[in-house]
Each structure stands twice: as C-alpha cells, then as structure tokens.
Design a protein around this motif. Structure first.
Motif, mmCIF file in Angstrom:
data_model
loop_
_atom_site.group_PDB
_atom_site.id
_atom_site.type_symbol
_atom_site.label_atom_id
_atom_site.label_comp_id
_atom_site.label_asym_id
_atom_site.label_seq_id
_atom_site.Cartn_x
_atom_site.Cartn_y
_atom_site.Cartn_z
ATOM 1 N N MET A 136 18.868 -27.732 -2.529
ATOM 2 C CA MET A 136 19.333 -26.595 -3.312
ATOM 3 C C MET A 136 18.267 -25.507 -3.463
ATOM 4 S SD MET A 136 20.966 -26.647 -7.127
ATOM 5 C CE MET A 136 19.434 -27.305 -7.824
ATOM 6 N N ILE A 137 17.035 -25.895 -3.767
ATOM 7 C CA ILE A 137 15.962 -24.910 -3.967
ATOM 8 C C ILE A 137 15.623 -24.174 -2.665
ATOM 9 C CG2 ILE A 137 13.537 -24.618 -4.613
ATOM 10 C CD1 ILE A 137 13.929 -26.846 -6.645
ATOM 11 N N LEU A 162 27.567 -26.447 -9.469
ATOM 12 C CA LEU A 162 26.115 -26.394 -9.331
ATOM 13 C C LEU A 162 25.658 -25.225 -8.464
ATOM 14 C CD1 LEU A 162 23.379 -27.621 -9.956
ATOM 15 C CD2 LEU A 162 23.685 -29.190 -8.033
ATOM 16 N N TRP A 163 26.216 -25.097 -7.240
ATOM 17 C CA TRP A 163 25.783 -24.029 -6.341
ATOM 18 C C TRP A 163 26.161 -22.639 -6.867
ATOM 19 C CZ3 TRP A 163 22.282 -22.661 -3.255
ATOM 20 C CH2 TRP A 163 22.437 -21.607 -2.366
ATOM 21 N N PRO A 186 21.489 -35.638 -0.471
ATOM 22 C CA PRO A 186 22.091 -35.041 -1.667
ATOM 23 C C PRO A 186 21.869 -33.535 -1.714
ATOM 24 C CG PRO A 186 20.082 -36.228 -2.233
ATOM 25 C CD PRO A 186 20.364 -36.534 -0.792
ATOM 26 N N PHE A 187 22.862 -32.827 -2.233
ATOM 27 C CA PHE A 187 22.775 -31.373 -2.262
ATOM 28 C C PHE A 187 21.603 -30.897 -3.120
ATOM 29 C CE2 PHE A 187 23.911 -27.200 -4.019
ATOM 30 C CZ PHE A 187 24.079 -26.496 -2.840
ATOM 31 N N ALA A 188 21.288 -31.648 -4.172
ATOM 32 C CA ALA A 188 20.186 -31.252 -5.052
ATOM 33 C C ALA A 188 18.851 -31.195 -4.304
ATOM 34 C CB ALA A 188 20.078 -32.224 -6.226
ATOM 35 N N ALA A 189 18.730 -31.982 -3.218
ATOM 36 C CA ALA A 189 17.479 -32.015 -2.465
ATOM 37 C C ALA A 189 17.253 -30.748 -1.657
ATOM 38 C CB ALA A 189 17.454 -33.234 -1.541
ATOM 39 N N VAL A 199 23.737 -21.544 -9.441
ATOM 40 C CA VAL A 199 22.440 -21.156 -8.894
ATOM 41 C C VAL A 199 22.508 -19.803 -8.205
ATOM 42 C CG1 VAL A 199 20.673 -21.766 -7.185
ATOM 43 C CG2 VAL A 199 21.651 -23.536 -8.651
ATOM 44 N N SER A 249 33.659 -26.445 -7.830
ATOM 45 C CA SER A 249 32.221 -26.324 -7.576
ATOM 46 C C SER A 249 31.520 -25.641 -8.746
ATOM 47 C CB SER A 249 31.998 -25.543 -6.283
ATOM 48 O OG SER A 249 30.615 -25.409 -6.016
#
Length: 253
Positions: free
Chosen positions: A103-104, A190-191, A98-101, A194, A188
């Motif tokens: 992202m940071i 989320l990205w 998953p992209f959330a994993a 951020v 898009s």
C-alpha cells in the motif's frame, strides 16, 4: 441458523428507524425516527456525492476488470505456449501478498504520477486480479475449441471470435465475475481512504466511517448510512444470483 444469519440485516434496518438512545437500550422493534435520521444524515454528510462516486468507481472498475481479466483468462487457456503455466503460477502467487504490504509503495508511486483523487488512481491497483483471471481461465476450459476453428475458417479474426462467440457464450461467468467485482469495488475502504485525500472524492464506505468520528455517535444515523451503503450490493446480488450460481458452478467444473 437462517434466523441467526438474517438477524443482523433485520437489526440494521430496524436500527435505522430508531433514535440512538433506543438502539443503545436494545430496542428490537421499528421506530418512527427514520426520516429524522435521514434528515440528519443529509445535513452532516454529502451523501449524494459519495453515492455518485461509489457508483462511478465501482462500475468503471467492474467493466474494465471483466474485459482485461476475461481476455487474459481466455488467452491463457485457448493459446498454447510452454511458459504460460509458469506465468500463471506467478500471477497466482500475487494472491499471497497482502495489500497492506504494497500500500505505501503504491501510494508513493501514484502520488508522484499525480493520480491522487482520480478514478484512474482508484481502479489501477485492482483492474486485474488473479482470482478473476483464474475464474475465466477455468471457464474457458469448457468452451468448445471446435467453434473457434470453425469461426477461423469463416474468416473471423481472434478479437472477433472473442467478442462475438466467447463473450455471449459465457454470460453466467461474466455475471458471477460482475457480482464479485462490483461488491468488492463498492465495499472497498482501505485503498480509497489512502488515495482519496479530497472530501469531494469520498465514497460510501468512507462516509459511513466518518459517522463514527466525534465525541458522540448517532447510531440511528449510522445504521441508516450502513443501510444506504448496503442496498446497491443487495440489489445486484439478487438480480444476478441465478447467473452467479451458474457461473461459479461452471468455473469449478
């Protein structure tokens, strides 16, 4: 079922012409507040800047993704190597992350590289996707290898074969990939949320999200923002829907 599917679209268009109080009361008929909502939206948000940014990011990402992923898919299918299936399996495994994993770590890496609020920062994480590579690889399986051999005998190098023969032949696949990539890039959220820390780099999905902030939400203005954000993807899909269907069907075959 068709009415149920179309109703949210009708409600969005209808709500963009009504005042917030009418929407909360459940009014389902068009109103006369469209220009008022449009005026309020322009006064509260920088719509033109967000629209230009979204188009710029989406188009650059789309064209670069099509180039990179089509070259990769073509190479995976046309050229034979013992390890290519292993590499392809590793690429497909990336779809399960998953992209959330990531992202940071991505944000930290891009921050150190000073790529915040940049077009390059927006497009790099998704410039090559496993889905598009797989789509072009599947399409390349229906591409006749005899044409490639004939082109080589005529003196064309591998790059010329790709751009002069393969690319024009696979128009439907490129249309399908263009539609999918553009819609994903345009929608898009989320990205960009951020990576784009500057208000001047805002995109349309971010602008729509900003309309819900504050103590009171103007639903008429919000629905007008959603409508403006939806129109480009609707146009792209209806223009390319014939080629989109052909490209997806051809890839499955």
């Amino acid at each position: 079922m068709s009415i149920i599917s179309v109703f949210p679209l009708y409600w969005m268009i209808n709500a963009s012409t009504n005042k917030s109080i009418d929407i909360t009361r459940g009014k389902l008929l068009p109103g006369s507040a469209f220009f008022e909502n449009f005026k309020n939206l322009l006064a509260s948000q920088d719509v033109s800047s967000a629209m230009i940014n979204s188009f710029k990011y989406a188009l650059i990402l789309t064209f670069l993704s099509l180039l990179v992923c089509s070259l990769a898919g073509y190479g995976f299918e046309i050229y034979h190597d013992k390890g290519k299936d292993i590499v392809m399996s590793i690429i497909l495994l990336a779809m399960m992350v998953p992209f959330a994993a990531i992202m940071i770590p991505l944000f930290q890496m891009f921050s150190k590289a000073k790529l915040l609020n940049s077009t390059l920062g927006f497009i790099l994480p998704t410039i090559s996707t496993p889905f598009l590579i797989m789509l072009f690889r599947q399409s390349s399986r229906s591409f006749p290898h005899d044409i490639i051999e004939a082109a080589r005998l005529d003196g064309l190098n591998e790059i010329q074969i790709f751009f002069k023969i393969f690319l024009p032949t696979m128009k439907s696949t490129y249309a399908a990939a263009f539609t999918i990539t553009f819609m994903n890039a345009w929608n898009s959220y989320l990205w960009p949320k951020v990576i784009m820390t500057n208000k001047k780099s805002i995109t349309m999905p971010m602008l729509v999200a900003n309309l819900t902030e504050g103590y009171v939400t103007d639903y008429g203005m919000l629905m007008l923002g959603v409508l403006l954000c939806t129109i480009p993807t609707i146009i792209i899909f209806f223009v390319l829907q014939k080629y989109f269907a052909e490209g997806i069907t051809g890839a499955i075959k």
